[in-house]
Design a protein around this motif. Structure first.
Motif, short mmCIF file in Angstrom:
data_model
loop_
_atom_site.label_atom_id
_atom_site.label_comp_id
_atom_site.label_asym_id
_atom_site.label_seq_id
_atom_site.Cartn_x
_atom_site.Cartn_y
_atom_site.Cartn_z
N LEU A 250 0.81 -1.22 0.00
CA LEU A 250 0.00 0.00 0.00
C LEU A 250 0.85 1.28 0.00
N PRO A 251 1.77 1.45 0.96
CA PRO A 251 2.54 2.70 0.93
C PRO A 251 3.43 2.82 -0.31
N ALA A 252 3.93 1.69 -0.82
CA ALA A 252 4.76 1.78 -2.03
C ALA A 252 3.94 2.27 -3.21
N LEU A 253 2.74 1.70 -3.37
CA LEU A 253 1.88 2.12 -4.49
C LEU A 253 1.54 3.59 -4.39
N GLN A 254 1.20 4.00 -3.18
CA GLN A 254 0.67 5.34 -3.01
C GLN A 254 1.75 6.41 -2.92
N LEU A 255 2.78 6.14 -2.10
CA LEU A 255 3.76 7.19 -1.83
C LEU A 255 4.93 7.18 -2.82
N LYS A 256 5.18 6.03 -3.42
CA LYS A 256 6.36 5.95 -4.30
C LYS A 256 5.98 5.85 -5.77
N MET A 257 4.83 5.22 -6.06
CA MET A 257 4.46 5.03 -7.46
C MET A 257 3.36 5.99 -7.91
N ARG A 266 -6.31 7.70 5.86
CA ARG A 266 -6.42 6.26 6.13
C ARG A 266 -5.02 5.63 6.13
N LEU A 267 -4.21 6.06 5.18
CA LEU A 267 -2.84 5.54 5.11
C LEU A 267 -2.11 5.80 6.43
N ALA A 268 -2.45 6.93 7.06
CA ALA A 268 -1.80 7.29 8.32
C ALA A 268 -2.23 6.40 9.48
N THR A 269 -3.17 5.50 9.26
CA THR A 269 -3.54 4.54 10.31
C THR A 269 -2.94 3.16 10.05
N LEU A 270 -2.05 3.08 9.06
CA LEU A 270 -1.51 1.78 8.66
C LEU A 270 -0.77 1.06 9.79
N THR A 271 0.10 1.77 10.49
CA THR A 271 0.89 1.15 11.56
C THR A 271 -0.03 0.60 12.64
N GLN A 272 -0.97 1.43 13.05
CA GLN A 272 -1.92 1.04 14.07
C GLN A 272 -2.71 -0.21 13.63
N THR A 273 -3.17 -0.20 12.38
CA THR A 273 -3.95 -1.34 11.87
C THR A 273 -3.11 -2.61 11.85
N ARG A 289 9.72 -4.97 10.61
CA ARG A 289 8.83 -4.94 9.45
C ARG A 289 8.90 -3.56 8.78
N PRO A 290 9.08 -3.54 7.45
CA PRO A 290 9.15 -2.25 6.76
C PRO A 290 7.90 -1.41 6.99
N TYR A 291 8.05 -0.12 6.99
CA TYR A 291 7.00 0.89 7.14
C TYR A 291 6.36 0.91 8.53
N VAL A 292 5.94 -0.25 9.05
CA VAL A 292 5.11 -0.27 10.26
C VAL A 292 5.83 -0.81 11.50
N GLY A 293 7.02 -1.35 11.33
CA GLY A 293 7.73 -1.95 12.47
C GLY A 293 8.22 -0.88 13.44
N ARG A 294 8.38 -1.31 14.68
CA ARG A 294 8.86 -0.40 15.72
C ARG A 294 10.23 0.18 15.35
N ASN A 295 11.03 -0.61 14.62
CA ASN A 295 12.38 -0.15 14.29
C ASN A 295 12.49 0.55 12.93
N PRO A 320 7.65 9.08 8.41
CA PRO A 320 6.97 8.01 9.16
C PRO A 320 5.50 8.31 9.43
N GLU A 321 5.15 9.58 9.60
CA GLU A 321 3.76 9.90 9.93
C GLU A 321 2.80 9.58 8.79
N ALA A 322 3.33 9.54 7.58
CA ALA A 322 2.46 9.22 6.43
C ALA A 322 1.87 7.82 6.56
N VAL A 323 2.58 6.94 7.26
CA VAL A 323 2.08 5.58 7.47
C VAL A 323 1.74 5.34 8.95
N GLY A 324 1.64 6.44 9.71
CA GLY A 324 1.24 6.33 11.11
C GLY A 324 2.32 5.78 12.02
N ASN A 325 3.55 5.77 11.55
CA ASN A 325 4.63 5.31 12.41
C ASN A 325 5.31 6.52 13.04
#
Ligand SMILES: [Zn+2]
Length: 519
Positions: A250-257, A266-273, A289-295, A320-325
């Motif tokens: 999802l973030p690759a499609l939306q933010l990179k492509m 909604r994308l900003a709730t990705l980490t939480q979800t 884990r990429p995008y949503v992992g604690r690290n 990071p905030e774009a994906v809720g991290n």
């Protein structure tokens, strides 16, 4: 902006993952979370008549979703009967789900060795089954199983299979890398050939598995080649090495492509979800884990941290905030304070500057010990209430005792004794239960029920235990998550201890106390 749609199959393909088991109630929570994230299609499984599936589909039919459409899953008809006379196909078509996904063969090796069907008969099975669904008002999706292996063997026949589905009225044909062994370059080329062969009339989708660790890369390659629907599971749940991870796609499609997939908020709730789904599935969120992992956005002190402070793009591939991290640098505790004050005010609490700083500190200590508040918002609110000084305990504990007795050749008996005080008055109760937590729950309620009649409405709806062995040098600890309901609201609480009874007790007390906090 061009659109790409997400199709989540956690409840069907994802359930093949080791250790995956969800109750109907939990499946509905998964559906709600995916809908909140903005996923377009949610595959709920085969709507068979076994009681669990029947209940799931019945409750899904009553559920109002904002964005997602439910898909039912089935197979193309059997070789020896018409689509009308195929019992399984009939069940799928009679189900309420507007979208029907039928899986069918597209690889000669399977036809020959596994189902013993001729190439022509297989094409007829695909066309008849899709047409049957289409004529009955369904939106058919055709999942071409083993498409890439078939295409490698015999590209002409693999294309005939998807063309048969398209011509019979499929809204989408999805190319599946079922064995997960194809590499992104090949997946991209084969997808481009299908898009060119089928033209504009039908949308092409991609469904990959992660056996070669290329599921995400192959999905993105397919989209570059013209696919406009991606099947997978949030967090990559699935058998063997898993399905394609939609939380990375999802973030690759939306933010990179630059595709339009879900609204930015909604994308900003990705980490939480992602974390919430892990809790529901009783999985430990993988920190790397990429995008949503604690690290994912954690920077060690030193040059990286200094660089990020000067300009985040120096050491971060996206905000990071774009994906809720959250970025994690030791110096950035201010962000934590602001978040906590916002959350406190949502619960009607006014946290001062000093109190918010203390709450951040307490939260950090607790997270370090294994607390995880994403699935336990009620315990988090109680933590804030304690900081704000607006916390009223229901009772004062003097002691409890739990006895578990197993006799040779007999059953297990459990008994709990509890001594508590409410407003200076002492209550002592003994109760039996079908386990230590149940006995404690009964004894506690028995002790204070007269003072708090509303307790009778509160039901414990789910109890989950995880042993955290990745603890921080202290030995294994137990984390208990408890869901409760009073018929109107549902809430989650948490307890952590080296002792499972103590952890359960903590979650239980939070659960009951939360119900009595002022709203
Ligand atoms: Zn699959």
């Amino acid at each position: 902006m061009e659109q790409v749609k997400l199709y989540d199959t956690t409840l069907r393909d994802g359930m093949g993952g080791p250790g995956m088991s969800l109750s109907v109630g939990e499946k509905l929570k998964v559906v709600q979370a995916l809908d909140d994230l903005g996923v377009h299609f949610i595959e709920a499984g085969f709507p068979s008549s076994n009681p669990k599936e029947a209940e799931l589909f019945q409750r899904l039919a009553e559920l109002e979703l904002e964005k997602a459409t439910i898909a039912a899953f089935g197979m193309t008809r059997r070789r020896d009967r018409s689509a009308e006379d195929d019992e399984a196909l009939r069940i799928v078509v009679e189900c309420f789900a507007p979208v029907v996904c039928l899986v069918g063969k597209s690889w000669g090796l399977h036809l020959e060795k596994v189902i013993r069907v001729s190439a022509e008969e297989n094409l007829a099975m695909i066309a008849d089954s899709i047409a049957f669904c289409h004529e009955r008002g369904k939106r058919p999706v055709f999942d071409a199983e083993h498409f890439f292996d078939g295409y490698r063997d015999d590209p002409g026949y693999a294309l005939e299979c998807v063309r048969a589905a398209a011509e019979a009225g499929a809204e989408n044909v999805t190319l599946c890398d079922t064995n997960g062994g194809s590499l992104p370059g090949f997946v991209g080329d084969a997808t481009a050939a299908v898009v060119a062969a089928l033209g504009d009339g039908v949308e092409v989708g991609i469904h990959t598995h992660n056996d070669a660790e290329c599921a995400v890369a192959s999905s993105l390659a397919a989209v570059e080649a013209g696919a406009r629907l991606v099947q997978g599971t949030v967090n990559g749940y699935g058998e063997r090495c898993g399905n394609a991870n939609l939380a990375s796609i999802l973030p690759a499609l939306q933010l990179k492509m630059g595709f339009d997939v879900v609204p930015p908020e909604r994308l900003a709730t990705l980490t939480q979800t992602s974390h919430y789904l892990d809790e529901l599935c009783n999985m430990t969120p993988y920190p790397d884990r990429p995008y949503v992992g604690r690290n994912s956005f954690a920077h060690k002190a030193g040059m990286h941290a200094a660089g990020v402070a000067a300009d985040a793009s120096t050491f971060e591939h996206l905000d990071p905030e774009a994906v809720g991290n959250q970025r994690q640098i030791l110096a950035s505790e201010l962000a934590g304070k602001a978040t906590i004050r916002t959350q406190a005010s949502q619960a009607g609490l006014d946290l001062g500057e000093q109190q918010a700083a203390q709450a951040v500190e307490r939260l950090k200590q607790r997270e370090h010990r294994g607390y995880h508040y994403e699935a336990a918002p009620a315990s988090f609110e109680l933590l804030l209430r304690r900081e704000a000084g607006s916390y009223e305990p229901l009772f004062e504990l003097e002691s409890f005792k739990v006895l578990v007795e197993k006799r040779a050749g007999g059953g297990v008996e459990t008994e709990a004794t509890i001594k508590v005080k409410v407003d200076g008055e002492r209550y002592v109760r003994v109760a039996e239960g079908n386990g230590p937590v149940n006995a404690l729950d009964k004894a506690l309620r028995g002790a204070i029920a007269d003072r708090y009649p509303h307790l009778a409405d509160i039901e414990l709806t789910n109890y989950k235990v995880r042993i955290l062995d990745e603890s921080h040098g202290t030995g294994a600890v137990t984390r208990v998550l408890l869901d409760s309901s009073d018929g109107e609201r549902e809430w989650g609480t948490i307890g952590v201890s080296e002792n499972i009874i103590e952890a359960s007790w903590e979650a239980l007390v939070d659960s009951l106390e939360y119900a009595f906090q002022p709203r």
